[in-house]
Design a protein around this motif. Structure first.
Motif, mmCIF file in Angstrom:
data_model
loop_
_atom_site.group_PDB
_atom_site.id
_atom_site.type_symbol
_atom_site.label_atom_id
_atom_site.label_comp_id
_atom_site.label_asym_id
_atom_site.label_seq_id
_atom_site.Cartn_x
_atom_site.Cartn_y
_atom_site.Cartn_z
ATOM 1 N N ASP A 204 0.875 -1.120 -0.182
ATOM 2 C CA ASP A 204 0.025 0.102 0.105
ATOM 3 C C ASP A 204 0.874 1.367 -0.091
ATOM 4 O OD1 ASP A 204 -2.174 1.517 0.133
ATOM 5 O OD2 ASP A 204 -3.265 0.578 1.730
ATOM 6 N N GLY A 205 0.133 2.488 0.124
ATOM 7 C CA GLY A 205 0.719 3.660 0.194
ATOM 8 C C GLY A 205 0.225 4.541 1.261
ATOM 9 N N VAL A 206 0.460 5.909 1.039
ATOM 10 C CA VAL A 206 -0.180 6.707 1.809
ATOM 11 C C VAL A 206 -1.091 7.691 1.085
ATOM 12 C CG1 VAL A 206 0.465 8.654 3.616
ATOM 13 C CG2 VAL A 206 1.842 6.698 3.454
ATOM 14 N N GLY A 207 -1.156 7.566 -0.078
ATOM 15 C CA GLY A 207 -2.095 8.644 -0.872
ATOM 16 C C GLY A 207 -1.419 10.052 -0.553
ATOM 17 N N THR A 208 -2.486 10.804 -0.954
ATOM 18 C CA THR A 208 -2.312 12.320 -0.916
ATOM 19 C C THR A 208 -2.162 13.012 0.106
ATOM 20 O OG1 THR A 208 -4.641 12.867 -1.102
ATOM 21 C CG2 THR A 208 -3.610 12.471 -3.235
ATOM 22 N N LYS A 209 -2.047 12.261 1.313
ATOM 23 C CA LYS A 209 -1.686 12.938 2.519
ATOM 24 C C LYS A 209 -0.148 13.400 2.411
ATOM 25 C CE LYS A 209 -1.666 11.873 7.625
ATOM 26 N NZ LYS A 209 -2.069 10.971 8.530
ATOM 27 N N VAL A 210 0.557 12.899 1.406
ATOM 28 C CA VAL A 210 2.059 13.304 1.568
ATOM 29 C C VAL A 210 1.754 14.744 0.877
ATOM 30 C CG1 VAL A 210 2.808 10.976 1.014
ATOM 31 C CG2 VAL A 210 2.325 12.400 -0.905
ATOM 32 N N ALA A 211 1.064 15.299 0.206
ATOM 33 C CA ALA A 211 1.036 16.677 -0.363
ATOM 34 C C ALA A 211 0.958 17.538 0.674
ATOM 35 C CB ALA A 211 -0.268 16.522 -1.240
ATOM 36 N N ILE A 212 0.317 17.349 2.115
ATOM 37 C CA ILE A 212 0.231 17.896 3.071
ATOM 38 C C ILE A 212 1.623 18.196 3.959
ATOM 39 C CG2 ILE A 212 -0.728 18.676 5.407
ATOM 40 C CD1 ILE A 212 -3.461 17.247 4.244
ATOM 41 N N ALA A 213 2.249 16.905 3.970
ATOM 42 C CA ALA A 213 3.681 16.961 4.510
ATOM 43 C C ALA A 213 4.531 17.763 3.617
ATOM 44 C CB ALA A 213 4.101 15.362 4.327
ATOM 45 N N GLN A 214 4.227 17.720 2.290
ATOM 46 C CA GLN A 214 5.619 18.686 1.541
ATOM 47 C C GLN A 214 4.973 20.016 1.687
ATOM 48 O OE1 GLN A 214 4.632 16.811 -2.348
ATOM 49 N NE2 GLN A 214 5.107 14.497 -1.400
ATOM 50 N N ALA A 215 3.651 20.304 1.813
ATOM 51 C CA ALA A 215 3.330 21.493 1.929
ATOM 52 C C ALA A 215 3.917 22.466 3.080
ATOM 53 C CB ALA A 215 1.932 21.688 1.939
ATOM 54 N N ILE A 216 4.039 21.740 4.258
ATOM 55 C CA ILE A 216 4.614 22.099 5.533
ATOM 56 C C ILE A 216 5.973 21.797 5.771
ATOM 57 C CG2 ILE A 216 2.115 22.579 6.352
ATOM 58 C CD1 ILE A 216 2.739 20.421 8.474
ATOM 59 N N ASP A 217 6.532 21.069 5.081
ATOM 60 C CA ASP A 217 7.837 20.558 5.060
ATOM 61 C C ASP A 217 8.256 19.804 6.306
ATOM 62 O OD1 ASP A 217 10.423 20.148 4.202
ATOM 63 O OD2 ASP A 217 11.094 21.889 5.141
ATOM 64 N N LYS A 218 6.999 18.740 6.786
ATOM 65 C CA LYS A 218 7.251 18.037 7.930
ATOM 66 C C LYS A 218 7.135 16.462 7.489
ATOM 67 C CE LYS A 218 5.105 17.447 12.503
ATOM 68 N NZ LYS A 218 5.089 15.863 12.425
ATOM 69 N N HIS A 219 8.078 15.659 7.502
ATOM 70 C CA HIS A 219 8.133 14.531 6.928
ATOM 71 C C HIS A 219 8.282 13.242 7.705
ATOM 72 C CE1 HIS A 219 8.377 16.960 3.422
ATOM 73 N NE2 HIS A 219 9.321 17.439 3.989
ATOM 74 N N ASP A 220 8.188 13.554 9.178
ATOM 75 C CA ASP A 220 8.502 12.537 10.191
ATOM 76 C C ASP A 220 7.520 11.575 10.683
ATOM 77 O OD1 ASP A 220 7.353 14.402 11.471
ATOM 78 O OD2 ASP A 220 8.464 14.512 13.242
ATOM 79 N N PRO B 91 10.630 18.982 -8.066
ATOM 80 C CA PRO B 91 11.825 18.929 -7.158
ATOM 81 C C PRO B 91 11.597 18.473 -5.615
ATOM 82 C CG PRO B 91 12.201 20.742 -8.359
ATOM 83 C CD PRO B 91 10.691 20.039 -8.777
ATOM 84 N N ARG B 92 10.335 18.996 -5.137
ATOM 85 C CA ARG B 92 9.817 18.893 -3.609
ATOM 86 C C ARG B 92 8.771 17.806 -3.697
ATOM 87 N NH1 ARG B 92 12.980 22.099 -0.918
ATOM 88 N NH2 ARG B 92 11.953 21.311 0.915
ATOM 89 N N ASP B 93 8.689 17.238 -4.809
ATOM 90 C CA ASP B 93 7.552 16.048 -4.678
ATOM 91 C C ASP B 93 8.154 14.771 -4.280
ATOM 92 O OD1 ASP B 93 5.782 18.036 -5.432
ATOM 93 O OD2 ASP B 93 5.699 17.453 -7.679
ATOM 94 N N TYR B 94 7.258 13.941 -3.965
ATOM 95 C CA TYR B 94 7.563 12.499 -3.438
ATOM 96 C C TYR B 94 6.223 11.606 -3.291
ATOM 97 C CZ TYR B 94 7.063 13.297 1.657
ATOM 98 O OH TYR B 94 6.494 13.569 2.740
ATOM 99 N N ASP B 95 6.492 10.297 -3.433
ATOM 100 C CA ASP B 95 5.459 9.335 -2.913
ATOM 101 C C ASP B 95 6.227 8.113 -2.348
ATOM 102 O OD1 ASP B 95 2.879 8.443 -2.598
ATOM 103 O OD2 ASP B 95 2.813 7.702 -4.770
ATOM 104 N N VAL B 96 5.219 7.571 -1.426
ATOM 105 C CA VAL B 96 6.042 6.423 -0.715
ATOM 106 C C VAL B 96 5.031 5.275 -0.868
ATOM 107 C CG1 VAL B 96 7.219 7.887 1.121
ATOM 108 C CG2 VAL B 96 4.874 7.397 1.396
ATOM 109 N N ALA B 97 5.675 3.902 -0.896
ATOM 110 C CA ALA B 97 5.015 2.744 -0.960
ATOM 111 C C ALA B 97 5.646 1.732 -0.127
ATOM 112 C CB ALA B 97 4.577 2.613 -2.321
ATOM 113 N N GLY B 98 4.932 0.519 0.242
ATOM 114 C CA GLY B 98 5.724 -0.195 1.069
ATOM 115 C C GLY B 98 5.083 -1.621 0.627
#
Length: 376
Positions: A67-83, A153-160
């Protein structure tokens, strides 16, 4: 004097040195998830896991999920919080494995990005590793891929993907569910990682910035919406053990992870054909994040029932005489739980029920009543 030779891969936008630095920064977090079963350390072409422990099983079955995390990563990117995105990923992947009663063994992750920022990648992987530790899962491999031109440049996606094991006679599922079984809800920590396209649509249309203060939550909107997914694996495995050890006579009959599709659809997937259940909304009050978003959108909580979990992260179908023991055990493990319904067979009440989801023609489920007004 001759000019220094250029690296054509760097000129194309790929920074291999940054990738190497990211690996160095994440090594200690990844190694912390390794027990003696993991061989080869970090950085190999393939992760190695010693499967000799499976010899203790009578008939081990491997369970796997991705699975992945979906578009929640867009919010992490928007506020630069990735932990915290890493915990979301583990929750979406590993908590699917426990649905069949399996104990997770190992996980691998994949991060695709437009440009490698080593500290950001390390933050993501540290979150994955910490959540793997919290679920008893070894993080034995992964990949970070830089895709300039495909991703910004600041975009990413995660899956596992993860693998677990369960005894053949210990598999949980619809075939174990009996007439009169009790449906127990286990509280979510919030939105988890589903329905964020709707969340982002609501926030954008309201002209809200993720860095804006959210008075209802005492933090910024971005921070509130990044609340990480609750991890259920170990408490549920302990519940299975306590109520019967995952054998055919155990008190836990079926489990459902409430993810995309909402409560009714995901419960229907783990009930047998011919059965039905009514989930009583009055037994809980959806947490504030759902109410605030619905108010901003000018919609009802009921209209989001096919999208959000609305306060229920997991559902457990247990034998009626084990209901109180199950609720007490979950509460003692930090998992607030309560009864939301009962499973019936045969003729069901008149009205519309939801049946059939994700290709599974299971039971029939509907939500009834009105949500409680205050905190449950």
């Amino acid at each position: 004097m001759a000019a220094s030779p250029t690296n054509p891969y760097s000129e194309a936008g790929v920074d291999t040195a940054a990738g190497d630095l990211a690996v160095e920064l994440m090594k200690s977090s990844v190694r912390a998830t390794h027990g003696p079963e993991v061989l080869g350390g970090v950085g190999g072409f393939a992760g190695l896991f010693d499967a000799s422990a499976l010899r203790d099983f009578r008939r081990p079955l491997l369970a796997t999920s991705t699975d992945g995390v979906g578009t929640k990563v867009a919010i992490a990117q928007a506020i630069d919080k990735h932990d915290t995105i890493g915990q979301d990923l583990v929750g979406m992947v590993v908590d699917d494995i426990v649905v069949v009663g399996a104990k997770p063994l190992f996980m691998t992750d994949y991060i695709a990005c437009g440009k490698v920022f080593p500290q950001r990648i390390a933050d993501i992987v540290r979150g994955i590793a910490e959540a793997c530790t919290a679920t008893g899962t070894a993080l034995i491999g992964g990949e970070t891929a830089e895709h300039p031109g495909l991703l910004g440049p600041r975009d990413y996606d995660v899956a596992g993907a993860a693998t677990g094991v369960v005894e053949a006679d210990g598999i949980l599922g619809a075939d174990r569910v009996q007439d009169g079984d009790v449906v127990i809800a286990v509280e979510s920590s919030g939105l988890h990682s589903n329905g964020y396209s709707l969340v982002r649509h609501i926030v954008t249309n309201a002209g809200i910035g993720y860095g804006d203060n959210a008075a209802d939550f005492g933090k910024t909107w971005g921070e509130a919406l990044l609340e990480p997914t609750r991890l259920y694996t170990l408490p549920l495995l302990r519940l299975i053990e306590q109520l019967g050890g995952g054998t055919g006579s155990g008190g836990v009959h079926s489990l459902s992870h409430v993810t995309g599709g909402g409560i009714a659809a995901n419960l229907a997937r783990v009930l047998p054909q011919g059965s039905w259940a009514e989930v009583d909304r009055s037994t809980w009050s959806p947490s504030p994040v759902f109410r605030v978003l619905s108010d901003i959108a000018g919609s009802t909580l009921e209209s989001a029932e096919g999208t959000w979990n609305l306060g229920i992260g997991f559902l457990a179908i247990v034998a009626a005489d084990e209901k109180d023991a199950a609720i007490a055990a979950l509460a003692a493990d930090g998992m607030p739980a309560w009864q939301v319904g009962t499973v019936g067979f045969g003729a069901r009440p008149a009205g519309e029920f939801e049946q059939g989801a994700k290709g599974v023609d299971g039971g029939a489920v509907r939500l009834i009543g009105a949500y409680a007004d205050g905190a449950k």
